[in-house]
Design an enzyme around this catalytic site. Structure first.
Site, PDB file in Angstrom:
ATOM      1  N   ASP A  90       0.837  -1.205   0.000  1.00 36.10           N
ATOM      2  CA  ASP A  90       0.000   0.000   0.000  1.00 36.10           C
ATOM      3  C   ASP A  90       0.866   1.248   0.000  1.00 36.10           C
ATOM      4  O   ASP A  90       0.473   2.304   0.492  1.00 36.10           O
ATOM      5  CB  ASP A  90      -0.921  -0.016   1.229  1.00 36.10           C
TER       6      ASP A  90
ATOM      7  N   LYS B  96       2.985   3.538  -5.629  1.00 37.00           N
ATOM      8  CA  LYS B  96       2.449   2.560  -6.597  1.00 37.00           C
ATOM      9  C   LYS B  96       3.511   2.091  -7.593  1.00 37.00           C
ATOM     10  O   LYS B  96       3.438   0.981  -8.069  1.00 37.00           O
ATOM     11  CB  LYS B  96       1.233   3.155  -7.312  1.00 37.00           C
TER      12      LYS B  96
ATOM     13  N   ASP C  15      -3.165  -2.978  -2.568  1.00 39.26           N
ATOM     14  CA  ASP C  15      -4.209  -1.954  -2.632  1.00 39.26           C
ATOM     15  C   ASP C  15      -4.015  -1.109  -3.887  1.00 39.26           C
ATOM     16  O   ASP C  15      -2.924  -1.060  -4.465  1.00 39.26           O
ATOM     17  CB  ASP C  15      -4.138  -1.052  -1.380  1.00 39.26           C
ATOM     18  N   ASN C  16      -5.084  -0.447  -4.337  1.00 38.67           N
ATOM     19  CA  ASN C  16      -5.011   0.572  -5.401  1.00 38.67           C
ATOM     20  C   ASN C  16      -4.579   0.073  -6.770  1.00 38.67           C
ATOM     21  O   ASN C  16      -3.977   0.820  -7.542  1.00 38.67           O
ATOM     22  CB  ASN C  16      -4.041   1.698  -4.978  1.00 38.67           C
TER      23      ASN C  16
ATOM     24  N   GLU D 152     -11.183   4.390  -1.420  1.00 34.79           N
ATOM     25  CA  GLU D 152     -11.665   4.697  -0.072  1.00 34.79           C
ATOM     26  C   GLU D 152     -12.552   5.953  -0.033  1.00 34.79           C
ATOM     27  O   GLU D 152     -12.223   6.960  -0.628  1.00 34.79           O
ATOM     28  CB  GLU D 152     -10.488   4.867   0.901  1.00 34.79           C
TER      29      GLU D 152
HETATM   30  O1  LIG Z   1       0.043   7.006  -2.352  1.00 35.10           O
HETATM   31  C1  LIG Z   1      -0.668   6.223  -1.731  1.00 35.10           C
HETATM   32  N1  LIG Z   1      -0.169   5.458  -0.758  1.00 35.10           N
HETATM   33  C2  LIG Z   1       1.274   5.553  -0.413  1.00 35.10           C
HETATM   34  C3  LIG Z   1       1.493   6.165   0.954  1.00 35.10           C
HETATM   35  C4  LIG Z   1       2.816   5.739   1.476  1.00 35.10           C
HETATM   36  N2  LIG Z   1       3.137   5.643   2.786  1.00 35.10           N
HETATM   37  N3  LIG Z   1       4.391   5.178   2.865  1.00 35.10           N
HETATM   38  C5  LIG Z   1       4.817   4.998   1.627  1.00 35.10           C
HETATM   39  C6  LIG Z   1       6.105   4.465   1.308  1.00 35.10           C
HETATM   40  C7  LIG Z   1       6.720   3.609   2.225  1.00 35.10           C
HETATM   41  C8  LIG Z   1       7.963   3.064   1.966  1.00 35.10           C
HETATM   42  C9  LIG Z   1       8.587   3.390   0.771  1.00 35.10           C
HETATM   43  N4  LIG Z   1       9.791   3.010   0.273  1.00 35.10           N
HETATM   44  C10 LIG Z   1       9.882   3.609  -0.954  1.00 35.10           C
HETATM   45  N5  LIG Z   1       8.798   4.354  -1.207  1.00 35.10           N
HETATM   46  C11 LIG Z   1       7.975   4.225  -0.142  1.00 35.10           C
HETATM   47  C12 LIG Z   1       6.728   4.780   0.109  1.00 35.10           C
HETATM   48  N6  LIG Z   1       3.862   5.333   0.723  1.00 35.10           N
HETATM   49  C13 LIG Z   1      -2.140   6.161  -1.995  1.00 35.10           C
HETATM   50  C14 LIG Z   1      -2.728   7.162  -2.770  1.00 35.10           C
HETATM   51  C15 LIG Z   1      -4.111   7.152  -3.011  1.00 35.10           C
HETATM   52  C16 LIG Z   1      -4.737   8.208  -3.836  1.00 35.10           C
HETATM   53  C17 LIG Z   1      -5.830   7.907  -4.666  1.00 35.10           C
HETATM   54  C18 LIG Z   1      -6.425   8.900  -5.426  1.00 35.10           C
HETATM   55  C19 LIG Z   1      -5.938  10.190  -5.387  1.00 35.10           C
HETATM   56  F1  LIG Z   1      -6.540  11.161  -6.109  1.00 35.10           F
HETATM   57  C20 LIG Z   1      -4.850  10.499  -4.571  1.00 35.10           C
HETATM   58  C21 LIG Z   1      -4.251   9.509  -3.797  1.00 35.10           C
HETATM   59  C22 LIG Z   1      -4.918   6.137  -2.478  1.00 35.10           C
HETATM   60  C23 LIG Z   1      -4.324   5.141  -1.707  1.00 35.10           C
HETATM   61  O2  LIG Z   1      -5.084   4.141  -1.157  1.00 35.10           O
HETATM   62  C24 LIG Z   1      -2.958   5.135  -1.472  1.00 35.10           C
HETATM   63  O3  LIG Z   1      -2.436   4.101  -0.734  1.00 35.10           O
HETATM   64 MG   LIG Z   2      -3.890   2.553  -0.557  1.00 32.73          MG
END
Ligand SMILES: O=C(NCCc1nnc(-c2ccc3[nH]cnc3c2)[nH]1)c1cc(-c2ccc(F)cc2)cc(O)c1O
Ligand SMILES: [Mg+2]
Length: 214
Positions: free
Chosen positions: A141, A144, A169-170, A199
């Site tokens: 999650d 992406k 997810d997603n 969500e």
């Molecule tokens: O970007 C997302 N989630 C990512 C958060 C994260 N929290 N931690 C990290 C990490 C963790 C270790 C990592 N190591 C390298 N990159 C890393 C990134 N990434 C995300 C975005 C949306 C979304 C949908 C529609 C929209 F209009 C805008 C946004 C919906 C979702 O359900 C998501 O999960």
């Molecule tokens: Mg997500």
């Protein structure tokens, strides 16, 4: 000075949820996101699918990539058997700080190891850092464009065993096309798509559940 959305979400948890009651923490976050501000938690609709997969797998070891504010961390950890361990990786220090407090409010800090940093750096260190041999369940999650490289990395590091489950997810919104293409065409995985919605919205999304065949 201006608070951040995760800070406002934590305040809603501390105001509306009961300490030590994970379900009330999940409910408080869902209410905040429906009534006040959208946030990128897996949410209640996809959260129910997540719950059913966690219950079915009954994992001893879980890796979550992308903690954000700890919403899915709390959902997963609240369903784990007593000795089970959940390692969750968050890239953004501010989000990690909020997630720690959300997880603590739910009373689940003993089941959760929150690590701050990049997946590419930490996946190769899982064995030595946490004494983990393989993961029974991985919840993807995070960013992406990291789903595919990190899945390949987990394979290379021997972190997956015959029967390990990946739940992503997603896969529709924002979408993970290269991951879907790989996982659905690889002879090493058996995949199943669970249609749902982004969500707290009516936008189409879904979860991809894949079993590693070894
Ligand atoms: O970007 C997302 N989630 C990512 C958060 C994260 N929290 N931690 C990290 C990490 C963790 C270790 C990592 N190591 C390298 N990159 C890393 C990134 N990434 C995300 C975005 C949306 C979304 C949908 C529609 C929209 F209009 C805008 C946004 C919906 C979702 O359900 C998501 O999960
Ligand atoms: Mg997500």
């Amino acid at each position: 000075t201006q608070t951040t959305r995760p800070q406002r979400m934590l305040a809603a948890v501390q105001k509306n949820a009961t300490r030590g009651d994970p379900r009330s923490v999940v409910k408080a976050i869902d209410q905040f996101c429906r009534q006040k501000e959208w946030a990128m938690n897996v949410g209640d609709e996809k959260g129910c699918i997540l719950d059913s997969v966690v219950t079915e797998v009954n994992p001893e070891t879980v890796l979550e990539l992308g903690t954000y504010c700890g919403y899915s961390t709390v959902r997963i950890a609240s369903l784990l058997p007593p000795q089970a361990k959940l390692i969750t990786l968050e890239f953004n220090p501010g989000n990690a700080a909020i997630a720690r407090q959300v997880i603590a409010w739910a009373g689940l800090e003993d089941k959760v190891e929150l690590v701050e940093g990049a997946s590419g750096d930490f996946i190769p260190k899982m064995k030595e850092m946490f004494g983990i041999k393989t993961f029974d369940l991985v919840f993807l999650d995070h960013w992406k464009d990291r789903y595919l490289p990190d899945t390949k990395l987990m394979e290379e590091c021997g972190l997956l065993r015959k029967g390990s489950i990946l739940l992503a997810d997603n896969v529709i919104c924002p979408g993970t096309p290269d991951y879907l293409e790989y996982i659905r065409n690889s002879p090493r995985y058996k995949s199943q798509f669970f249609k749902s919605h982004l969500e707290y919205t009516k936008v189409e999304d879904g979860l991809e559940k894949s079993i590693f065949l070894g």
